[in-house]
Scaffold this motif. Sequence first.
Motif, short mmCIF file in Angstrom:
data_model
loop_
_atom_site.label_atom_id
_atom_site.label_comp_id
_atom_site.label_asym_id
_atom_site.label_seq_id
_atom_site.Cartn_x
_atom_site.Cartn_y
_atom_site.Cartn_z
N ARG A 148 0.88 -1.17 0.00
CA ARG A 148 0.00 0.00 0.00
C ARG A 148 0.92 1.22 0.00
N PRO A 149 1.50 1.56 -1.16
CA PRO A 149 2.49 2.64 -1.21
C PRO A 149 1.96 3.98 -0.71
N HIS A 150 0.65 4.20 -0.80
CA HIS A 150 0.08 5.45 -0.29
C HIS A 150 0.15 5.52 1.24
N TYR A 151 0.41 4.40 1.90
CA TYR A 151 0.63 4.39 3.35
C TYR A 151 2.12 4.45 3.68
N GLY A 152 2.97 4.36 2.69
CA GLY A 152 4.42 4.36 2.85
C GLY A 152 5.00 3.12 2.20
N ALA A 153 6.19 3.24 1.66
CA ALA A 153 6.84 2.13 0.94
C ALA A 153 6.94 0.85 1.77
N PRO A 154 7.17 0.94 3.09
CA PRO A 154 7.31 -0.29 3.87
C PRO A 154 6.01 -1.03 4.18
N TYR A 155 4.86 -0.43 3.85
CA TYR A 155 3.57 -0.95 4.30
C TYR A 155 3.07 -2.07 3.40
N TYR A 156 2.65 -3.17 4.02
CA TYR A 156 2.06 -4.31 3.33
C TYR A 156 0.87 -4.75 4.18
N GLY A 157 -0.33 -4.78 3.61
CA GLY A 157 -1.50 -5.10 4.41
C GLY A 157 -2.55 -5.86 3.62
N GLY A 158 -3.45 -6.49 4.36
CA GLY A 158 -4.60 -7.18 3.80
C GLY A 158 -5.81 -6.93 4.67
N PHE A 159 -6.96 -6.69 4.05
CA PHE A 159 -8.18 -6.28 4.75
C PHE A 159 -9.31 -7.29 4.53
N VAL A 160 -10.09 -7.51 5.58
CA VAL A 160 -11.28 -8.36 5.50
C VAL A 160 -12.37 -7.79 6.40
N ARG A 161 -13.58 -8.29 6.20
CA ARG A 161 -14.70 -8.04 7.12
C ARG A 161 -14.97 -9.34 7.85
N ASP A 162 -15.07 -9.26 9.18
CA ASP A 162 -15.37 -10.47 9.95
C ASP A 162 -16.86 -10.81 9.79
N PRO A 163 -17.31 -11.95 10.34
CA PRO A 163 -18.72 -12.33 10.15
C PRO A 163 -19.73 -11.33 10.70
N ASP A 164 -19.32 -10.44 11.61
CA ASP A 164 -20.20 -9.40 12.13
C ASP A 164 -20.09 -8.11 11.33
N GLY A 165 -19.21 -8.08 10.32
CA GLY A 165 -19.06 -6.90 9.48
C GLY A 165 -17.98 -5.93 9.92
#
Length: 139
Positions: A104-121
């Motif tokens: 996610r270069p817009h968060y900074g070059a070192p940033y690597y992330g993954g996003f999810v929604r849990d079963p409650d949202g």
Amino acid sequence: MDNDFPSLMSHVSIGTDDLERATRFYDAVLATLGCKRVMEHPSAVAYGRLYPEFWVQIPLDGAPATRGNGTHFGFLARSRAEVDAFHRAALTAGGVDDGAPGPRPHYGAPYYGGFVRDPDGHKIEACFWDAALDESADA
């Protein structure tokens, strides 16, 4: 930085109307980050590596659980591989993709992330800050 307290937060709590479903999900997902159940009560379960940092609970006021618009919880991963494993485990355990793992270069070059929604949202994320790519650390 004070190495005895590397985090600003003590803990956070999220609500659920189905504690059994929520804890099944978080048992699977947080294990990928080296976290486990560290405390349990009849209506709440706490997760962490050493101490209770992330709570899943039935709301104390008896009203239905709700999720916050604009709220999300970011968990620290120790590697890109942990971010990937977190995301896979979340999808397998009933979560919904909200941003595949990657830089996610817009968060900074070192940033690597993954996003999810849990079963409650609730929006959750695992992220890794690759210090080897942090140009600001040399400044």
